[in-house]
Design an enzyme around this catalytic site. Sequence first.
Site, PDB file in Angstrom:
ATOM      1  N   ARG A 168      11.137   3.869   3.581  1.00  0.00           N
ATOM      2  CA  ARG A 168      10.779   2.874   4.619  1.00  0.00           C
ATOM      3  C   ARG A 168      12.048   2.107   4.957  1.00  0.00           C
ATOM      4  O   ARG A 168      12.817   1.739   4.060  1.00  0.00           O
ATOM      5  CB  ARG A 168       9.705   1.924   4.110  1.00  0.00           C
ATOM      6  CG  ARG A 168       9.487   0.764   5.077  1.00  0.00           C
ATOM      7  CD  ARG A 168       8.287  -0.070   4.733  1.00  0.00           C
ATOM      8  NE  ARG A 168       7.052   0.660   4.993  1.00  0.00           N
ATOM      9  CZ  ARG A 168       5.848   0.120   4.926  1.00  0.00           C
ATOM     10  NH1 ARG A 168       5.714  -1.157   4.615  1.00  0.00           N
ATOM     11  NH2 ARG A 168       4.767   0.836   5.164  1.00  0.00           N
ATOM     12  N   LYS A 189      25.944  -3.255  -0.743  1.00  0.00           N
ATOM     13  CA  LYS A 189      27.415  -3.085  -0.820  1.00  0.00           C
ATOM     14  C   LYS A 189      27.940  -2.330   0.380  1.00  0.00           C
ATOM     15  O   LYS A 189      29.118  -2.016   0.460  1.00  0.00           O
ATOM     16  CB  LYS A 189      27.777  -2.315  -2.097  1.00  0.00           C
ATOM     17  CG  LYS A 189      27.307  -2.967  -3.374  1.00  0.00           C
ATOM     18  CD  LYS A 189      27.569  -2.020  -4.556  1.00  0.00           C
ATOM     19  CE  LYS A 189      26.673  -2.368  -5.726  1.00  0.00           C
ATOM     20  NZ  LYS A 189      26.568  -1.253  -6.680  1.00  0.00           N
ATOM     21  N   HIS A 218       4.749   5.654  11.665  1.00  0.00           N
ATOM     22  CA  HIS A 218       4.270   5.520  10.277  1.00  0.00           C
ATOM     23  C   HIS A 218       3.337   6.709  10.028  1.00  0.00           C
ATOM     24  O   HIS A 218       2.117   6.551   9.940  1.00  0.00           O
ATOM     25  CB  HIS A 218       3.545   4.181  10.119  1.00  0.00           C
ATOM     26  CG  HIS A 218       3.294   3.761   8.702  1.00  0.00           C
ATOM     27  ND1 HIS A 218       3.419   4.606   7.618  1.00  0.00           N
ATOM     28  CD2 HIS A 218       2.902   2.553   8.194  1.00  0.00           C
ATOM     29  CE1 HIS A 218       3.131   3.947   6.514  1.00  0.00           C
ATOM     30  NE2 HIS A 218       2.819   2.698   6.835  1.00  0.00           N
ATOM     31  N   ARG A 261       0.793  -1.230   0.000  1.00  0.00           N
ATOM     32  CA  ARG A 261       0.000   0.000   0.000  1.00  0.00           C
ATOM     33  C   ARG A 261       0.824   1.278   0.000  1.00  0.00           C
ATOM     34  O   ARG A 261       0.586   2.190  -0.780  1.00  0.00           O
ATOM     35  CB  ARG A 261      -0.905   0.070   1.242  1.00  0.00           C
ATOM     36  CG  ARG A 261      -2.225  -0.569   1.125  1.00  0.00           C
ATOM     37  CD  ARG A 261      -2.601  -1.122   2.479  1.00  0.00           C
ATOM     38  NE  ARG A 261      -1.617  -2.126   2.819  1.00  0.00           N
ATOM     39  CZ  ARG A 261      -1.664  -3.382   2.375  1.00  0.00           C
ATOM     40  NH1 ARG A 261      -2.666  -3.761   1.661  1.00  0.00           N
ATOM     41  NH2 ARG A 261      -0.712  -4.262   2.643  1.00  0.00           N
ATOM     42  N   THR A 262       1.775   1.356   0.916  1.00  0.00           N
ATOM     43  CA  THR A 262       2.449   2.645   1.106  1.00  0.00           C
ATOM     44  C   THR A 262       3.236   3.015  -0.152  1.00  0.00           C
ATOM     45  O   THR A 262       3.103   4.124  -0.676  1.00  0.00           O
ATOM     46  CB  THR A 262       3.363   2.585   2.340  1.00  0.00           C
ATOM     47  OG1 THR A 262       2.614   2.061   3.430  1.00  0.00           O
ATOM     48  CG2 THR A 262       3.897   3.956   2.706  1.00  0.00           C
TER      49      THR A 262
HETATM   50  N1   CP Z   1      -0.357  -0.060   5.781  1.00  0.00           N
HETATM   51  C1   CP Z   1       0.853  -0.325   5.290  1.00  0.00           C
HETATM   52  O1   CP Z   1       1.869   0.270   5.666  1.00  0.00           O
HETATM   53  O2   CP Z   1       0.857  -1.302   4.314  1.00  0.00           O
HETATM   54  P1   CP Z   1       2.137  -1.758   3.515  1.00  0.00           P
HETATM   55  O3   CP Z   1       3.083  -2.413   4.496  1.00  0.00           O
HETATM   56  O4   CP Z   1       1.638  -2.729   2.465  1.00  0.00           O
HETATM   57  O5   CP Z   1       2.770  -0.543   2.907  1.00  0.00           O
END
Ligand code: CP
Length: 305
Positions: A101, A80, A129, A51-52
Amino acid sequence: MKHLIDPMDLSVEEIDDIIELALKIIENPAKYSEVCRGKKLATLFFEPSTRTRLSFEAAMMELGGNVLGFSSADSSSATKGESVADTVRVVGCYADIIAMRHPKEGAPMLGSIYSPVPIINAGDGGHNHPTQTLTDLLTIKREKGSLSNFTIGLCGDLKFGRTVHSLIKALSRYEGINFILISPDELKVPDYIITDVFEKNNIPYREVRTMEEVMGELDILYMTRVQKERFFNEADYIRLKDSYILDTKKMKQAKDDMIVLHPLPRVNEIDIKVDEDKRAAYFRQALNGKYVRMALMMTLMGVTV
Ligand code: CP
């Protein structure tokens, strides 16, 4: 230049402005379809995501911009030994904004010190998040009409669930929120959330063990999965993974206008039969993620219409 590392980096007014902009985009997407022409988003995902990452990329495309990036550390020069600091210095030469991320808590914050362009934390370990929080807030606003005066139950892995930590921090600044924390002892929220957020601000909260004892009180139920990837011991994960399963029987105990949210991915904690219930808002929530990320990127890049 502003980065978004922690939801508290945004004032309540700034969050409200981003939500208002997202609502305007939803109303008239064509008006915004070229506003980021010539801009580039880099998605640096050192940890898996559906999603993100994809909603960030779709968001930039729908603003008329372009995307580049990688979806795993394995396909980057991190393998590396390249540092996060050097990675963002270099990617900042190619892109106007970065969504990162990383499994290590604090990695996007470190990146923000060295980056020549805005950095957005797209999830750092079990920490924060913030763009999921903006997604959650936009969803609450659309579904309930307000970000104030409700009882929210947060259920599942409240220890490792970064979406829970970020959402509690953000909601703690709105009026009249009553928090009910539903988890086994081993997965309770970290102590700093209790002391620095609830107790410091005199915010009402309750810790309970079962969903059944509180279902009828909730205006919002925020389900989470048990975060397998954060456990040190697989036996503990197996013992705790099915602690809570929302099913149609439990939904009968809930208010007619309660909504069910989940940041997704779902594993086993919501029976798929619940998907047919109009109160199940989690797929609408996933769509809201794209709109709020459009609004956020416009805001951080100073793009106006
Ligand atoms: N909600 C969320 O962070 O989903 P993903 O891990 O798929 O990005």
